[in-house]
Design an enzyme around this catalytic site. Sequence first.
Site, PDB file in Angstrom:
ATOM      1  N   HIS A 251      40.493  39.955  46.125  1.00 40.73           N
ATOM      2  CA  HIS A 251      40.867  39.603  44.486  1.00 40.73           C
ATOM      3  C   HIS A 251      39.701  39.235  43.905  1.00 40.73           C
ATOM      4  CE1 HIS A 251      43.041  37.705  41.194  1.00 40.73           C
ATOM      5  NE2 HIS A 251      44.334  37.987  41.763  1.00 40.73           N
TER       6      HIS A 251
ATOM      7  N   GLU B  29      39.946  44.382  41.938  1.00 43.19           N
ATOM      8  CA  GLU B  29      40.440  43.906  43.247  1.00 43.19           C
ATOM      9  C   GLU B  29      40.742  45.040  44.201  1.00 43.19           C
ATOM     10  OE1 GLU B  29      44.092  41.487  42.558  1.00 43.19           O
ATOM     11  OE2 GLU B  29      43.080  40.970  40.638  1.00 43.19           O
TER      12      GLU B  29
HETATM   13  O1  TA6 Z   1      45.959  40.317  40.764  1.00 41.19           O
HETATM   14  C1  TA6 Z   1      46.423  40.268  39.487  1.00 41.19           C
HETATM   15  C2  TA6 Z   1      47.390  39.102  39.936  1.00 41.19           C
HETATM   16  O2  TA6 Z   1      48.574  39.593  40.759  1.00 41.19           O
HETATM   17  C3  TA6 Z   1      48.146  38.792  38.552  1.00 41.19           C
HETATM   18  O3  TA6 Z   1      49.471  38.888  38.323  1.00 41.19           O
HETATM   19  C4  TA6 Z   1      48.123  37.197  38.573  1.00 41.19           C
HETATM   20  O4  TA6 Z   1      49.158  36.671  39.034  1.00 41.19           O
HETATM   21  C5  TA6 Z   1      46.710  36.957  39.428  1.00 41.19           C
HETATM   22  O5  TA6 Z   1      46.991  37.858  40.190  1.00 41.19           O
HETATM   23  C6  TA6 Z   1      46.452  35.510  39.727  1.00 41.19           C
HETATM   24  O6  TA6 Z   1      47.569  35.086  40.638  1.00 41.19           O
HETATM   25  P1  TA6 Z   1      47.350  33.652  41.128  1.00 41.19           P
HETATM   26  O7  TA6 Z   1      48.211  33.530  42.309  1.00 41.19           O
HETATM   27  O8  TA6 Z   1      46.047  33.450  41.957  1.00 41.19           O
HETATM   28  O9  TA6 Z   1      47.370  32.877  39.819  1.00 41.19           O
END
Ligand code: TA6
Length: 312
Positions: free
Chosen positions: A171, A284
């Site tokens: 990520h 990601e």
């Molecule tokens: O990768 C995108 C995502 O799934 C978004 O929907 C947002 O929730 C982000 O990840 C961050 O997630 P987190 O649990 O780290 O706040």
Amino acid sequence: MIGSTTTRALQDEFGISGTLAFRDHAFGGPVAELTSVHGTVMVAVQGAQVLSYVPSDNGEVLWVSPVARLGTGKALRGGIPVCWPWFGPHPGDTSQPAHGLVRASPWRVVETAAHEDLVRVRFAWALQEPVAGCPAGLSAQLDVTLGADLQLDLMTVNASSEAVELTQALHTYLRVGDVGGISVNGFEGQSYLDQLAPPTGTHPALEPQAGPTVFDREVDRIYATRIDAAGRSVATLIDPALARRIAVSGEGSGSTVVWNPWIAKAARLGDLGPDGYRQFVCIETANAAFDARTLPAGGSHRLTAIIHAVNG
Ligand code: TA6
């Protein structure tokens, strides 16, 4: 702060003079610092999370929230969190944490190596007992390698006697001059799952991507990644303000998640710092949604992300 004896023990066992050292980071936990002619990388033992990548000919490539802290029981905001063994909300158990089990958990350092111009640290994490449908015997290994670029190899092994459906992502939070002025190439003509669209039954609609991906609102998309003959994908961030391009290449991945929370979600998240949402975009490298991978008993899968910054 996780005990400094841990850091000292890691340094004694795995430190490599002049190129790989362990120290306690101001964020509150042990980190591995990789240094070579190609630049520097910092990886937290918590989450096996890369926190910094500074190539020798460029500035910091990754973004970390100015209010980030390790050891809070939550994933540190920024760098390259490892979402494993599921991406997003758990598919069947809402009591489980988003993005899997390992982002805020200490990994084991199992090996370090330096060879010619490459420096590598290897982390491991293994499920000791079944959790949320994931069997004991499911394990992950993450190699972080600093060479002419930054490479992460996330290897999953299913040593259990049952098949496992795996979703995952590296990520990556990329630092940008201003998210309103950037674009991301590589998805033109590809379909994507819009995570912000209202749920529509079991088969959410795929949208077509016309032109580069730009940011003037919250963007949360799972793209069907274009794969070349060698099985590699590439997305390129164009950042005029920082006068650089960052290529994020993937292997073992048929989906790429692109995310920026924009104003309202950033306010809800509350841990991005002032105007933090303008300073990053997430690209990601994933196996998410339609790109879930089924590992048979004894099976394995490698997900690789390669990050390379170029001036100009
Ligand atoms: O990768 C995108 C995502 O799934 C978004 O929907 C947002 O929730 C982000 O990840 C961050 O997630 P987190 O649990 O780290 O706040």
